[in-house]
Write an enzyme that holds these catalytic residues in place. Structure first.
Site, PDB file in Angstrom:
ATOM      1  CG  HIS A 165       3.039  -5.181  -8.386  1.00 21.22           C
ATOM      2  ND1 HIS A 165       2.132  -5.073  -7.303  1.00 21.22           N
ATOM      3  CD2 HIS A 165       3.565  -6.223  -8.700  1.00 21.22           C
ATOM      4  CE1 HIS A 165       2.041  -6.507  -7.087  1.00 21.22           C
ATOM      5  NE2 HIS A 165       2.626  -7.142  -8.148  1.00 21.22           N
ATOM      6  CG  LEU A 223      -5.718  17.099   8.175  1.00 17.37           C
ATOM      7  CD1 LEU A 223      -5.686  16.378   9.335  1.00 17.37           C
ATOM      8  CD2 LEU A 223      -6.703  18.254   8.272  1.00 17.37           C
ATOM      9  N   GLY A 224      -1.737  18.716   6.520  1.00 15.76           N
ATOM     10  CA  GLY A 224      -0.525  19.385   6.710  1.00 15.76           C
ATOM     11  C   GLY A 224      -0.119  19.384   8.208  1.00 15.76           C
ATOM     12  CB  VAL A 225      -0.743  17.826  11.029  1.00 18.93           C
ATOM     13  CG1 VAL A 225      -1.932  18.566  11.108  1.00 18.93           C
ATOM     14  CG2 VAL A 225      -1.529  16.324  10.506  1.00 18.93           C
ATOM     15  CG  ASP A 269       0.415  -2.537  -6.016  1.00 20.29           C
ATOM     16  OD1 ASP A 269       0.631  -2.289  -7.349  1.00 20.29           O
ATOM     17  OD2 ASP A 269       0.991  -3.447  -5.572  1.00 20.29           O
ATOM     18  CB  ILE A 291       0.221  12.102  13.285  1.00 20.45           C
ATOM     19  CG1 ILE A 291       0.583  11.611  11.639  1.00 20.45           C
ATOM     20  CG2 ILE A 291      -0.685  13.266  12.705  1.00 20.45           C
ATOM     21  CD1 ILE A 291      -0.797  10.881  11.237  1.00 20.45           C
ATOM     22  N   GLY A 348       2.632 -14.117  -9.599  1.00 23.47           N
ATOM     23  CA  GLY A 348       1.815 -14.293 -10.479  1.00 23.47           C
ATOM     24  C   GLY A 348       0.110 -14.356  -9.996  1.00 23.47           C
ATOM     25  CG  ASN A 349      -1.841 -16.270  -6.804  1.00 23.33           C
ATOM     26  OD1 ASN A 349      -1.181 -17.266  -6.414  1.00 23.33           O
ATOM     27  ND2 ASN A 349      -3.228 -16.522  -7.273  1.00 23.33           N
ATOM     28  CB  SER A 350       0.451  -9.612  -8.323  1.00 25.43           C
ATOM     29  OG  SER A 350       1.690 -10.035  -7.408  1.00 25.43           O
TER      30      SER A 350
END
Length: 499
Positions: free
Chosen positions: A136, A293-295, A166, A297, A239-241
């Site tokens: 970001h 996987l296509g599940v 991120d 859950i 600003g710490n990001s």
């Protein structure tokens, strides 16, 4: 800060010192010695004359050596960015803004956003200039400037980014070597209660240091389906990001990413072990391809475990199997409860999601699960997670045209017939300026959006690509003589200095 002791406390301290002195003297020599004046004893630097709290404070180790050893590898990341243009504006982004269109989008707001300024943090992980930061921080960047603690500045470009965690990798474009760097540590080895250190650029205050403890791990804050944050009370602010969270060995155990608002002192960091898992793909491919996987859950609770007659209370219940998915092909069924993947325990649905995502497509994984109360292992060949976010359309690698135009801070596009006619250009070819980065060489050359570049160093320019090639070929420090046209046929000269 010095505090004056109240009179009764001054008397008490003096009394303790006076009473202690004869005892100490007799222990050293048989002859009694006259007590020293109180003022001399109070001023003495002897350890025995210090208050207990002072002696305890002096015995604590300072963090200054640790800070000095890692601070030079922490950088400021200054960004000028332009959010992606909304759909429907691509054919003629210039006309509505500059030549009489209403330029209004939903809610009466201009659809085409202005250049925005941003500042974040990052840290160097390779002496040749590889920097880690948050996605970001650099998303939609037009220019990236990497500023070191020693005052040096470099131009950065995006190598790879992953919005879902991120994380972003930026490299310094200039040829550099032996830059200060830090290494990624083992975030799984940090215990709740261990000391951690954050360094970054909060509110533009470069190289600010804060300290705290690891407050919790595996926090889910709703940022994405792959949330797995470390929580800390070390002060983290805007600003710490992108800045590092260190352990006491000077190893990075997280990238500082998010905070809880209101000055609550709660911050979150992406674990270093997750970063290490993503880094090879980000460096090589520019994006992350995840297993699938296509599940459907949901988490296994104690009550559901009892209802399903299971001996376990932690895991992920499969609620739906997508037809023709890897899960369907492996024979997985609704109500299967997954408790481990390749021997690694799965405690929740979100943990299963993260574990599967880190698997390589086409790799084979062993799922340990319960079906009808019985434990069994099932092998599954992983598929490729669908690109639900459209990231494949936003690969970070810039084209030569984009790279060259960003060098001088200008955005270009070809002049199409519709724009030429509506804007009143007499020319039918050229490089149309659609945006200028404030403070850039193009801005200093008095180039403005809406100008059409038709010549560079007295050579005709018929397209954005041709102007980009001219910029790319220009030596550093040279000046390009540009001839620009405006609506109605007027022409001007501009001198563009190439950095």
């Amino acid at each position: 800060m010095t505090h004056t002791l109240p009179p009764f406390r001054r008397k008490l301290v003096a009394a303790v010192l006076v009473l202690a002195s004869p005892t100490l003297a007799l222990a050293q020599a048989p002859a009694p010695q006259p007590p020293a004046p109180k003022t001399q004893q109070a001023a003495s630097g002897q350890a025995g004359n210090l208050q207990p709290a002072t002696r305890e404070a002096q015995s604590l180790a300072s963090l200054a050596p640790l800070v000095e050893s890692v601070k030079s590898a922490v950088v400021n990341v200054d960004v000028q960015a332009r959010p992606e243009m909304p759909e429907g504006m691509e054919d003629n982004p210039l006309f509505d803004r500059f030549f009489g269109g209403n330029g209004r989008g939903r809610g009466g707001r201009s659809e085409r956003e202005q250049i925005r300024q941003g500042a974040g943090s990052g840290f160097i992980i390779d002496p040749k200039g590889l920097v880690l930061t948050n996605n970001h921080v650099i998303e939609d960047a037009v220019t990236i400037t990497i500023r070191l603690d020693d005052g040096r500045s470099f131009t950065g470009e995006v190598v790879g980014r992953d919005p879902l965690t991120d994380v972003a990798v930026v490299k310094i474009k200039e040829k550099v070597d032996q830059l200060p760097s830090v290494k990624l540590g083992d975030s799984d080895a940090v215990r709740v209660g261990d000391w951690v250190l954050a360094i970054g650029n909060p509110f533009g205050l470069a190289s600010s240091v804060s300290v705290g403890i690891l407050s919790a791990r595996a926090r889910e804050i709703g940022a994405s389906v792959y949330d797995d944050f470390l929580q800390t009370d070390a002060a983290i602010n805007p600003g710490n990001s992108g800045g590092p969270l260190f352990n006491m060995k000077g190893e990075v155990v997280g990238i500082n990413t998010a905070i809880v608002g209101g000055g609550t002192g709660i911050g979150f960091s992406v674990p270093s072990n997750l970063i290490k898992a993503l880094l090879p793909q980000l460096e090589k491919e520019g994006a992350v391809t995840r297993g699938w996987l296509g599940v459907g859950i949901q988490p296994l609770t104690r009550e559901l475990g009892q209802a399903l007659k299971l001996s376990v209370s932690e895991g992920a219940i499969l609620t739906q199997i997508t037809p023709d998915s890897p899960a369907a092909k492996a024979g997985l069924k609704p109500d299967d409860v997954v408790v481990a993947v390749d021997g690694k325990q799965v405690r929740s649905d979100s943990e299963l999601t993260r574990t599967v995502a880190l698997k390589k497509p086409n790799s084979v994984a062993t799922l340990t699960l319960y079906r009808d109360g019985k434990k069994q292992d099932v092998k599954v060949t992983m598929g490729t997670r669908p690109d639900l976010e459209g990231l494949s359309k936003k690969k970070p690698g810039a084209t030569d045209e984009q790279d060259s135009s960003r060098r001088v801070g200008v955005s270009l596009q070809d002049l199409d017939a519709r724009t030429a006619s509506q804007a009143g250009f007499t020319e039918r070819a050229g490089a149309l300026i659609t945006d200028i980065v404030p403070g850039s060489p193009a801005d200093r050359a008095q180039l403005t959006p809406g100008m059409l570049v038709v010549e560079a160093n007295k050579k005709p320019i018929a397209s954005a690509k041709e102007l980009a090639a001219a910029i790319r070929a220009a030596p550093k420090g040279s000046t390009l003589l540009l001839r620009v046209a405006g609506p109605g046929g007027g022409r001007l000269l501009r001198a563009l200095t190439v950095p």
